[in-house]
Design an enzyme around this catalytic site. Sequence first.
Site, PDB file in Angstrom:
ATOM      1  N   CYS A   1      -3.644  32.457   6.434  1.00 42.54           N
ATOM      2  CA  CYS A   1      -4.448  33.683   6.567  1.00 42.54           C
ATOM      3  C   CYS A   1      -4.889  33.620   8.072  1.00 42.54           C
ATOM      4  O   CYS A   1      -4.894  34.677   8.892  1.00 42.54           O
ATOM      5  CB  CYS A   1      -5.905  33.459   5.819  1.00 42.54           C
ATOM      6  N   HIS A   2      -5.536  32.463   8.522  1.00 44.12           N
ATOM      7  CA  HIS A   2      -5.935  32.535   9.851  1.00 44.12           C
ATOM      8  C   HIS A   2      -5.413  31.162  10.726  1.00 44.12           C
ATOM      9  O   HIS A   2      -6.185  30.938  11.966  1.00 44.12           O
ATOM     10  CB  HIS A   2      -7.598  32.741   9.903  1.00 44.12           C
ATOM     11  N   GLY A   3      -4.305  30.727  10.042  1.00 49.19           N
ATOM     12  CA  GLY A   3      -3.800  29.613  11.043  1.00 49.19           C
ATOM     13  C   GLY A   3      -4.428  28.244  11.126  1.00 49.19           C
ATOM     14  O   GLY A   3      -4.401  27.815  12.285  1.00 49.19           O
TER      15      GLY A   3
ATOM     16  N   TYR B   1     -11.790  42.078  11.992  1.00 50.11           N
ATOM     17  CA  TYR B   1     -11.072  41.076  11.780  1.00 50.11           C
ATOM     18  C   TYR B   1     -10.213  40.521  12.996  1.00 50.11           C
ATOM     19  O   TYR B   1     -10.327  39.076  12.998  1.00 50.11           O
ATOM     20  CB  TYR B   1      -9.904  41.738  10.861  1.00 50.11           C
TER      21      TYR B   1
ATOM     22  N   ARG C   1     -11.219  36.400  14.200  1.00 54.47           N
ATOM     23  CA  ARG C   1     -10.079  35.523  14.596  1.00 54.47           C
ATOM     24  C   ARG C   1      -9.826  35.044  15.641  1.00 54.47           C
ATOM     25  O   ARG C   1      -9.267  34.020  16.001  1.00 54.47           O
ATOM     26  CB  ARG C   1      -8.671  35.905  13.848  1.00 54.47           C
TER      27      ARG C   1
END
Lengths: 182, 416
Positions: free
Chosen positions: A146-148, B293, B297
């Site tokens: 998902c976000h590494g 989003y 991130r």
Amino acid sequence: MAHSANPTHSGDGETRRDFLYLAAAGFGALGTALAVWPLIDSMNPSAEVRALSSTEVDLEPVEVGQRITVVWRGKPIFIDRRPQEAIDAARAVPVKDLPDPQTDEERVKKAEWLIMIGICTHLGCIPKGQTAGDPRGEFGGWFCPCHGSHYDTAGRIRKGPAPKNLFVPPYEFTTDTAIFIG
Amino acid sequence: MSGLKTNNAVIRWIEYRLPIFSFIDHAVGSGYPTPRNLNYWWNFGSLAGLALVIMIMTGIMLAMQYTAHVAFAFDSVERIMRDVNSGWLIRYIHTNGGAFFFIVVYIHIFRGLYYGSYKAPRELLWILGVAILLLMMATAFMGYVLPWGQMSFWAATVITNLFSAIPLVGESIVTWLWGGFAVGNPTLNRFYALHYLLPFVIVGAVVLHIWALHRFGSSNPLGIEANGPQDKIPFHPYYTAKDAFGVGVFLLLFAGIVFFAPNLFGEPDNYIPANPLSTPAHIVPEWYFLPYYAILRAIPDKLLGVIAMFGSILILFVLPWIDRSPVRSAKFRPIYKQFFWIFLADCIVLGYIGAKPPEGIFLIIGRLATAYYFLHFFIVFVLSYVEPRRPLPNSIGEAVLKGGGAPSAAVAREKA
């Protein structure tokens, strides 16, 4: 009538009426809070949900190098029967370099068996690495797509946005090859 | 009763007891004077209202067919698609209506940014608008969870987990939101209840928004206050007609998507039933959340990422006090105008990055774009003190009647 139109004054301008206002408002606020709490608490897990809180797992069929997933409280539990290289790799890392410093020994009860909640501590995705062919990240453990976030062979966060290592659930070995989670 | 003239005895009888006809006339009728120079960017307010009505109407019909239970939700949506009379149409209007609602609202917001509509005395009008955006986001998110596909489930998991970033009480809050130890049936039930409730909260906020709007009337492309009757025209028939034309164009595009590309905005993975033990390899939010989003991130720290993401919207609340320039419209702010377009481009870049995996060049671009997003507001603050401004026209009427808004010699010189 003459009495009520002429409230009793104390020395500094405060009246009994001020006290009555404050007491009434305070009591009203307290009563409202007490009445609202059941409404808020009704959204918390009920006893019937909380009761489903333990799982037993037979580890007998798991082979060295194999990773299995079981369910506890609706969450995936990663069980990894680690080969010696993976244990050595996890124990060779200087702990102070880790984002969430923890030794491998602190995270396992038996070196061979790594048991963790398989939920990324970032935003709750399930990291990859449980089945053959999955990406295991740069440290040979798990990788959250998902976000590494990259986890190592002890499930510790090494790289990426997750703040914590994969959580270890409360568990006990009931026999040499069976565990009780919860 | 002012302005309401009728020979209809029934209307007169009602009006005397409940002055609803003059109320409507003052709200959207001939009794509401409106700046004469509104351009087509001013259509999007009424379009947003239309989108809200479409969403509520189709939503109520869907609610009659939907089952909010983890074992039945997915199948009940498939039943709507296959068996319910016109169910496919109603659901496609509802899902794509959400996307169009956001398109319209984002254009509406950027129009406000360009023309400085948020400035005094319309700060509360703007703040209510930002509140409506937040309510829309919450509603859209919970609605997306209801079909209980893979994307629904993992959206619910990731978004609720944002609150676990809160120190100390985060985990308890997340458990409370879930009603369990993971996203499950209690979560689905409460999201359904809230997804039904929040649109009516939005209606309430829209009423306040329009109330605040009518206090001073619409702003306009020149950003100067209307001085007198020569600057204004009645809302009806002029803007009712113009809005109706906009509605026609909007419905044309909307119908085009609903009938010819109904899954354009959707994710194929959401046609897979939810599986709590397997996250799809590439999860992305709906397009209207992608910029946020990307901001989430871009920041390698969980708590700071969540703060930045929420901050990117919350900063809009204080924009009227960040931008201290007395001139509203970017038309007369040559430097702000350029930064406006850079900011819009930055938001689009963030949206693009939000759809890409967070690695390599995408991560770097995402970080730069995130930094610029917040830098923009600092630039706006500085600009409001140092920017040279073009002279304003004396009145709307003068600018419009002379053509091209060139009332004074100074503007004429700049044009030459």
